[in-house]
Motif scaffolding. Structure first.
Motif, mmCIF file in Angstrom:
data_model
loop_
_atom_site.group_PDB
_atom_site.id
_atom_site.type_symbol
_atom_site.label_atom_id
_atom_site.label_comp_id
_atom_site.label_asym_id
_atom_site.label_seq_id
_atom_site.Cartn_x
_atom_site.Cartn_y
_atom_site.Cartn_z
ATOM 1 N N ALA A 123 0.836 -1.211 0.000
ATOM 2 C CA ALA A 123 0.000 0.000 0.000
ATOM 3 C C ALA A 123 0.865 1.253 0.000
ATOM 4 N N GLY A 124 1.932 1.238 0.786
ATOM 5 C CA GLY A 124 2.836 2.387 0.822
ATOM 6 C C GLY A 124 3.520 2.624 -0.502
ATOM 7 N N SER A 125 3.908 1.538 -1.182
ATOM 8 C CA SER A 125 4.567 1.712 -2.477
ATOM 9 C C SER A 125 3.601 2.256 -3.525
ATOM 10 N N LYS A 126 2.336 1.865 -3.449
ATOM 11 C CA LYS A 126 1.342 2.423 -4.375
ATOM 12 C C LYS A 126 1.174 3.917 -4.158
ATOM 13 N N VAL A 127 1.085 4.321 -2.897
ATOM 14 C CA VAL A 127 0.940 5.751 -2.583
ATOM 15 C C VAL A 127 2.172 6.517 -3.044
ATOM 16 N N ALA A 128 3.349 5.969 -2.779
ATOM 17 C CA ALA A 128 4.591 6.644 -3.185
ATOM 18 C C ALA A 128 4.680 6.742 -4.704
ATOM 19 N N GLY A 129 4.308 5.678 -5.406
ATOM 20 C CA GLY A 129 4.339 5.708 -6.868
ATOM 21 C C GLY A 129 3.408 6.754 -7.437
ATOM 22 N N ALA A 161 13.534 17.648 -6.249
ATOM 23 C CA ALA A 161 14.062 18.646 -5.320
ATOM 24 C C ALA A 161 14.389 18.014 -3.965
ATOM 25 N N ALA A 162 13.582 17.077 -3.535
ATOM 26 C CA ALA A 162 13.843 16.397 -2.259
ATOM 27 C C ALA A 162 15.116 15.563 -2.348
ATOM 28 N N VAL A 163 15.330 14.902 -3.470
ATOM 29 C CA VAL A 163 16.539 14.093 -3.644
ATOM 30 C C VAL A 163 17.771 14.997 -3.653
ATOM 31 N N VAL A 164 17.686 16.109 -4.376
ATOM 32 C CA VAL A 164 18.811 17.050 -4.415
ATOM 33 C C VAL A 164 19.080 17.604 -3.015
ATOM 34 N N GLY A 165 18.026 17.966 -2.286
ATOM 35 C CA GLY A 165 18.190 18.473 -0.926
ATOM 36 C C GLY A 165 18.847 17.459 -0.011
ATOM 37 N N ALA A 166 18.450 16.195 -0.135
ATOM 38 C CA ALA A 166 19.071 15.153 0.684
ATOM 39 C C ALA A 166 20.544 15.001 0.332
ATOM 40 N N GLY A 167 20.868 15.109 -0.953
ATOM 41 C CA GLY A 167 22.267 15.023 -1.372
ATOM 42 C C GLY A 167 23.097 16.169 -0.828
ATOM 43 N N VAL A 168 22.532 17.370 -0.846
ATOM 44 C CA VAL A 168 23.242 18.537 -0.313
ATOM 45 C C VAL A 168 23.465 18.385 1.191
ATOM 46 N N LEU A 169 22.460 17.908 1.908
ATOM 47 C CA LEU A 169 22.613 17.687 3.350
ATOM 48 C C LEU A 169 23.677 16.628 3.641
ATOM 49 N N TRP A 170 23.700 15.557 2.857
ATOM 50 C CA TRP A 170 24.716 14.519 3.032
ATOM 51 C C TRP A 170 26.107 15.083 2.779
ATOM 52 N N TYR A 171 26.243 15.875 1.708
ATOM 53 C CA TYR A 171 27.541 16.457 1.379
ATOM 54 C C TYR A 171 28.002 17.407 2.488
ATOM 55 N N ALA A 172 27.084 18.226 3.001
ATOM 56 C CA ALA A 172 27.439 19.161 4.071
ATOM 57 C C ALA A 172 27.870 18.407 5.332
ATOM 58 N N ALA A 173 27.171 17.336 5.660
ATOM 59 C CA ALA A 173 27.539 16.544 6.841
ATOM 60 C C ALA A 173 28.905 15.896 6.641
ATOM 61 N N ARG A 174 29.176 15.446 5.433
ATOM 62 C CA ARG A 174 30.478 14.838 5.142
ATOM 63 C C ARG A 174 31.603 15.859 5.262
ATOM 64 N N GLN A 175 31.375 17.050 4.752
ATOM 65 C CA GLN A 175 32.393 18.100 4.838
ATOM 66 C C GLN A 175 32.626 18.511 6.289
ATOM 67 N N ARG A 176 31.554 18.594 7.045
ATOM 68 C CA ARG A 176 31.688 18.954 8.457
ATOM 69 C C ARG A 176 32.469 17.892 9.230
ATOM 70 N N ALA A 177 32.219 16.621 8.900
ATOM 71 C CA ALA A 177 32.946 15.536 9.559
ATOM 72 C C ALA A 177 34.434 15.597 9.207
ATOM 73 N N ARG A 236 2.725 12.182 -9.901
ATOM 74 C CA ARG A 236 2.035 13.480 -9.905
ATOM 75 C C ARG A 236 2.969 14.648 -9.601
ATOM 76 N N ASN A 237 4.039 14.419 -8.866
ATOM 77 C CA ASN A 237 4.930 15.500 -8.436
ATOM 78 C C ASN A 237 6.401 15.161 -8.691
ATOM 79 N N PRO A 238 6.818 14.986 -9.926
ATOM 80 C CA PRO A 238 8.211 14.595 -10.172
ATOM 81 C C PRO A 238 9.209 15.692 -9.801
ATOM 82 N N VAL A 239 8.834 16.946 -9.966
ATOM 83 C CA VAL A 239 9.747 18.046 -9.637
ATOM 84 C C VAL A 239 9.987 18.097 -8.130
ATOM 85 N N LEU A 240 8.936 17.919 -7.375
ATOM 86 C CA LEU A 240 9.062 17.945 -5.916
ATOM 87 C C LEU A 240 9.939 16.794 -5.422
ATOM 88 N N VAL A 241 9.785 15.631 -6.007
ATOM 89 C CA VAL A 241 10.612 14.482 -5.620
ATOM 90 C C VAL A 241 12.070 14.742 -5.994
#
Length: 104
Positions: free
Chosen positions: A45-51, A63-79, A56-61
């Motif tokens: 059921a969760g995979s159907k909702v996510a799909g 942007a979320a992936v890019v944001g997660a990547g930026v946060l990961w990169y920032a955490a890596r640089q801080r470490a 319906r919102n590919p741009v939003l998804v």
């Protein structure tokens, strides 16, 4: 409390008692299979909702992936930066400088 609230509370109590009784009478393997089936159903059921959301919102998804990547990169640089602070101190020397037997 109204009669409807009391009836709902009593129904929930009865359902809980029935569930407890079934758990005691049904073998452990069967309960494990039921829990696994419920987990798989929730996953489907969760995979159907996510799909649907992604379609319906590919741009939003994106942007979320890019944001997660930026946060990961920032955490890596801080470490990395904190590892330099906590690590050993280094001293820069001129290439022509002479060194004694201790390397100084």
């Amino acid at each position: 409390m109204s009669k409807l609230d009391k009836a709902q509370d009593r129904a929930l109590e009865l359902i809980g008692e029935i569930g407890d009784g079934l758990r005691k009478k049904v073998p452990d393997k069967a309960v494990q299979w039921l829990e696994t089936g419920a987990a798989i159903g929730a996953l489907r059921a969760g995979s159907k909702v996510a799909g649907t959301f992604v379609r319906r919102n590919p741009v939003l998804v994106g942007a979320a992936v890019v944001g997660a990547g930026v946060l990961w990169y920032a955490a890596r640089q801080r470490a990395k930066k904190s590892a330099v602070i906590d690590g050993q101190a280094t001293r820069l020397r001129h290439a022509d400088a002479e060194q004694d037997e201790y390397g100084v």
